[in-house]
Design an enzyme around this catalytic site. Structure first.
Site, mmCIF file in Angstrom:
data_model
loop_
_atom_site.group_PDB
_atom_site.id
_atom_site.type_symbol
_atom_site.label_atom_id
_atom_site.label_comp_id
_atom_site.label_asym_id
_atom_site.label_seq_id
_atom_site.Cartn_x
_atom_site.Cartn_y
_atom_site.Cartn_z
ATOM 1 C CB CYS A 1 12.929 -20.819 15.738
ATOM 2 S SG CYS A 1 13.225 -19.700 14.357
ATOM 3 C CG HIS B 1 10.196 -24.258 11.618
ATOM 4 N ND1 HIS B 1 9.875 -24.179 12.955
ATOM 5 C CD2 HIS B 1 11.193 -23.354 11.435
ATOM 6 C CE1 HIS B 1 10.628 -23.254 13.544
ATOM 7 N NE2 HIS B 1 11.449 -22.753 12.635
ATOM 8 C CD GLU B 2 13.686 -23.490 8.334
ATOM 9 O OE1 GLU B 2 13.881 -22.278 8.088
ATOM 10 O OE2 GLU B 2 13.939 -23.976 9.445
ATOM 11 C CG HIS C 1 11.391 -18.762 9.175
ATOM 12 N ND1 HIS C 1 11.384 -17.777 10.139
ATOM 13 C CD2 HIS C 1 11.876 -19.879 9.785
ATOM 14 C CE1 HIS C 1 11.848 -18.263 11.275
ATOM 15 N NE2 HIS C 1 12.145 -19.535 11.089
#
Length: 196
Positions: free
Chosen positions: A105, A147-148, A151
């Site tokens: 990341c 993954h994004e 966030h």
């Protein structure tokens, strides 16, 4: 304009982000700046909280994975051409078999760990023109998007590793938040007065 990437430890990375409207001030410029920031840092994805904006926006460009020989020619072509803006994304489903892949990341430089995720997701989102889409993604595309997406939900990939590995990384993560890390892109560190 290249924006500083917020480092591990900053509270903005732990906020559940808020939806935005087409009237969001400076949105087009923010998206342009995020692309520029992501490419300069050699990333394949970047979420708005990583540039200190707690809004439901992230970008993905998987072209750097296109030369990986582990993928079929069809998968390579899909990865080469996949470039997208996701606004106000909502996860509809995560399914399929779970598989581990080594993730990193931009907000947590110099740390990579195997993370297990589902291989298929269905996501409802708006594109940069605020057109709504519901799409299913699989394989590496699904992973990068997950993954994004994490966030904008205030979740980091380090939350998904074992408690033993978390304990082993504790010192390294504390060093990152203090700016004690070698990086070649602009960052903002929560435990320092200003980024570098």
């Amino acid at each position: 304009m290249i924006l500083p990437i917020v480092a591990y430890g900053d509270p903005v990375l732990r906020r559940k982000c808020t939806p935005i409207t087409p009237e969001h001030p400076g949105l087009e410029t923010l998206i342009e700046n995020m692309w520029e920031t992501m490419y300069q840092a050699n990333g394949v994805g970047l979420a708005a909280p990583q540039v200190a904006q707690p809004i439901r926006l992230f970008l993905v460009d998987t072209s750097p994975f296109a030369e990986d020989e582990d993928f079929t020619p069809e998968e390579q072509e899909e990865l080469r051409t996949f470039k997208r803006v996701f606004i106000n994304a909502q996860m509809e489903a995560e399914n399929g078999k779970k598989w581990a892949f080594n993730e990193g990341c931009l907000s947590i430089p110099d740390i990579r760990e195997d993370v297990t995720r589902c291989d298929t997701i269905t996501l409802r989102y708006m594109d940069a023109d605020f057109e709504e889409h519901t799409e299913t993604f699989d394989g590496l595309l699904a992973r990068v998007i997950q993954h994004e997406y994490d966030h904008i939900e205030g979740i980091l990939f380090t939350d998904k590793i074992s408690s033993l590995k978390k304990r082993l990384l504790k010192g390294k993560l504390a060093s990152i938040s203090k700016g004690k890390v070698q990086i070649d892109y602009k960052m903002r560190f929560p435990a320092m007065k200003r980024g570098r």
